[in-house]
Design a protein around this motif. Structure first.
Motif, PDB file in Angstrom:
ATOM      1  N   HIS A 297       1.082  -1.361   0.146  1.00 38.85           N
ATOM      2  CA  HIS A 297       0.097   0.019  -0.035  1.00 38.85           C
ATOM      3  C   HIS A 297       0.695   1.297   0.156  1.00 38.85           C
ATOM      4  N   GLN A 298       1.823   1.245   0.778  1.00 38.48           N
ATOM      5  CA  GLN A 298       2.883   2.571   0.790  1.00 38.48           C
ATOM      6  C   GLN A 298       3.299   2.754  -0.418  1.00 38.48           C
ATOM      7  N   ILE A 299       3.779   1.694  -1.203  1.00 36.26           N
ATOM      8  CA  ILE A 299       4.739   1.926  -2.607  1.00 36.26           C
ATOM      9  C   ILE A 299       3.513   2.290  -3.437  1.00 36.26           C
ATOM     10  N   LYS A 300       2.390   1.743  -3.464  1.00 41.11           N
ATOM     11  CA  LYS A 300       1.489   2.036  -4.361  1.00 41.11           C
ATOM     12  C   LYS A 300       0.652   3.588  -4.243  1.00 41.11           C
ATOM     13  N   ALA A 301       0.438   3.683  -2.844  1.00 40.56           N
ATOM     14  CA  ALA A 301      -0.119   5.317  -2.467  1.00 40.56           C
ATOM     15  C   ALA A 301       0.756   6.257  -2.306  1.00 40.56           C
ATOM     16  N   HIS A 302       2.062   6.057  -2.344  1.00 33.26           N
ATOM     17  CA  HIS A 302       3.039   7.224  -1.988  1.00 33.26           C
ATOM     18  C   HIS A 302       4.050   7.150  -3.161  1.00 33.26           C
ATOM     19  N   GLN A 303       4.631   6.009  -3.270  1.00 28.59           N
ATOM     20  CA  GLN A 303       5.877   6.037  -3.985  1.00 28.59           C
ATOM     21  C   GLN A 303       5.618   6.145  -5.523  1.00 28.59           C
TER      22      GLN A 303
ATOM     23  N   VAL B 236       9.755   0.624  -9.241  1.00 24.93           N
ATOM     24  CA  VAL B 236       9.373  -0.465  -8.317  1.00 24.93           C
ATOM     25  C   VAL B 236      10.546  -0.685  -7.370  1.00 24.93           C
ATOM     26  N   ILE B 237      11.717  -0.932  -8.193  1.00 28.87           N
ATOM     27  CA  ILE B 237      12.846  -1.306  -7.550  1.00 28.87           C
ATOM     28  C   ILE B 237      13.248  -0.082  -6.439  1.00 28.87           C
ATOM     29  N   ALA B 238      13.204   1.071  -7.162  1.00 27.94           N
ATOM     30  CA  ALA B 238      13.426   2.289  -6.221  1.00 27.94           C
ATOM     31  C   ALA B 238      12.721   2.477  -5.347  1.00 27.94           C
ATOM     32  N   SER B 239      11.447   2.290  -5.410  1.00 25.19           N
ATOM     33  CA  SER B 239      10.490   2.339  -4.297  1.00 25.19           C
ATOM     34  C   SER B 239      10.684   1.385  -3.131  1.00 25.19           C
ATOM     35  N   VAL B 240      10.884   0.293  -3.419  1.00 26.64           N
ATOM     36  CA  VAL B 240      11.213  -0.844  -2.453  1.00 26.64           C
ATOM     37  C   VAL B 240      12.463  -0.591  -1.748  1.00 26.64           C
ATOM     38  N   GLN B 241      13.515   0.061  -2.458  1.00 29.07           N
ATOM     39  CA  GLN B 241      14.734   0.327  -1.780  1.00 29.07           C
ATOM     40  C   GLN B 241      14.468   1.484  -0.743  1.00 29.07           C
TER      41      GLN B 241
ATOM     42  N   GLU C 265      14.881   1.826   3.312  1.00 32.82           N
ATOM     43  CA  GLU C 265      15.686   2.844   4.197  1.00 32.82           C
ATOM     44  C   GLU C 265      14.493   3.602   5.209  1.00 32.82           C
ATOM     45  N   ILE C 266      13.298   3.560   4.906  1.00 34.07           N
ATOM     46  CA  ILE C 266      12.417   4.398   5.980  1.00 34.07           C
ATOM     47  C   ILE C 266      12.138   3.312   6.898  1.00 34.07           C
ATOM     48  N   THR C 267      11.896   1.933   6.584  1.00 36.24           N
ATOM     49  CA  THR C 267      11.580   1.087   7.839  1.00 36.24           C
ATOM     50  C   THR C 267      12.770   0.513   8.430  1.00 36.24           C
ATOM     51  N   GLY C 268      14.075   0.833   7.777  1.00 30.68           N
ATOM     52  CA  GLY C 268      15.364   0.011   8.357  1.00 30.68           C
ATOM     53  C   GLY C 268      15.492  -1.332   8.211  1.00 30.68           C
ATOM     54  N   CYS C 269      14.961  -1.683   7.012  1.00 31.54           N
ATOM     55  CA  CYS C 269      15.145  -2.903   6.538  1.00 31.54           C
ATOM     56  C   CYS C 269      16.178  -3.314   5.284  1.00 31.54           C
TER      57      CYS C 269
END
Length: 212
Positions: free
Chosen positions: A156-162, A178-183, A187-191
């Motif tokens: 949801h975060q990727i689709k709604a915001h990224q 999509v790759i940039a959004s997951v990355q 960074e945001i979640t510390g994963c």
């Protein structure tokens, strides 16, 4: 009743993971289109929101991911459907990681997921014993209970915001977004983020604009 029992079992797994007795991950798939759906938003008085469509609609880019909250996010991309065979290749890699963990610490790994057909196919059922021997176990969430799978929130975060409101020229541009959004989510979640490649060793030697 089944949902209540399954939810109670999941809570026990989550508690065991917090106490360090096992590793718990969450798996799911999602998809992205080159043309983002039109959505409501604010704009200046006298102006109209516009989303310029590209020359072609392009094919759908699908993603399969496994998320260990606050630790690691592993995913793979596919132009077109994610099949049971694709899923098995992805889980085979997870089983290798689980085996190393089990040999080093004695801890098993549990992957929580829904009851999608590609997760329950005959081919998958035939692999379960092999995965369990390596220390990897599958936990099936109750049906129609997406709220119990926190990886849904990441999609949801990727689709709604990224990538919301963006149009892409082709599948390659969409996949790169999509790759940039997951990355970015990592960074945001510390994963830590790792992308799994489905291509064979032979195809990896070849590079093309359509490869993801």
């Amino acid at each position: 009743m089944e949902k209540q029992h399954k939810q109670a079992d999941l809570e026990l797994l989550q508690q065991a993971a917090r106490e360090g007795h096992l590793k718990l991950k969450y798996l799911d798939e999602s998809g992205f289109d080159c043309w983002s759906p039109v959505s409501y938003s604010w704009c200046l008085v006298g102006t109209q929101k516009r989303q310029e469509q590209t020359a072609r609609h392009g094919r759908r880019v699908n993603i399969i991911g496994v998320w260990e909250p606050d630790c690691r996010f592993t995913y793979g991309l596919s132009v077109g459907s994610i099949t049971s065979a694709t899923y098995i290749r992805f889980i085979d890699e997870q089983a290798k990681q689980a085996q190393r963990l089990f040999q080093r610490t004695g801890k098993i790994t549990v992957i929580a997921q829904d009851n999608a057909r590609i997760h329950t196919s005959l081919a998958v059922q035939q692999r379960i014993a092999v995965w369990q021997q390596k220390g990897l176990y599958l936990f099936y969430l109750p049906r129609y209970s997406s709220e119990l799978n926190p990886i849904e929130g990441e999609w949801h975060q990727i689709k709604a915001h990224q990538i919301r409101g963006r149009m892409f020229e082709d599948e390659y541009d969409l996949a790169m977004a999509v790759i940039a959004s997951v990355q970015s989510r990592g960074e945001i979640t510390g994963c830590r983020v790792k992308r799994f490649g489905f291509k064979s060793k032979k195809s990896r030697k070849q590079t093309s604009r359509s490869s993801v």
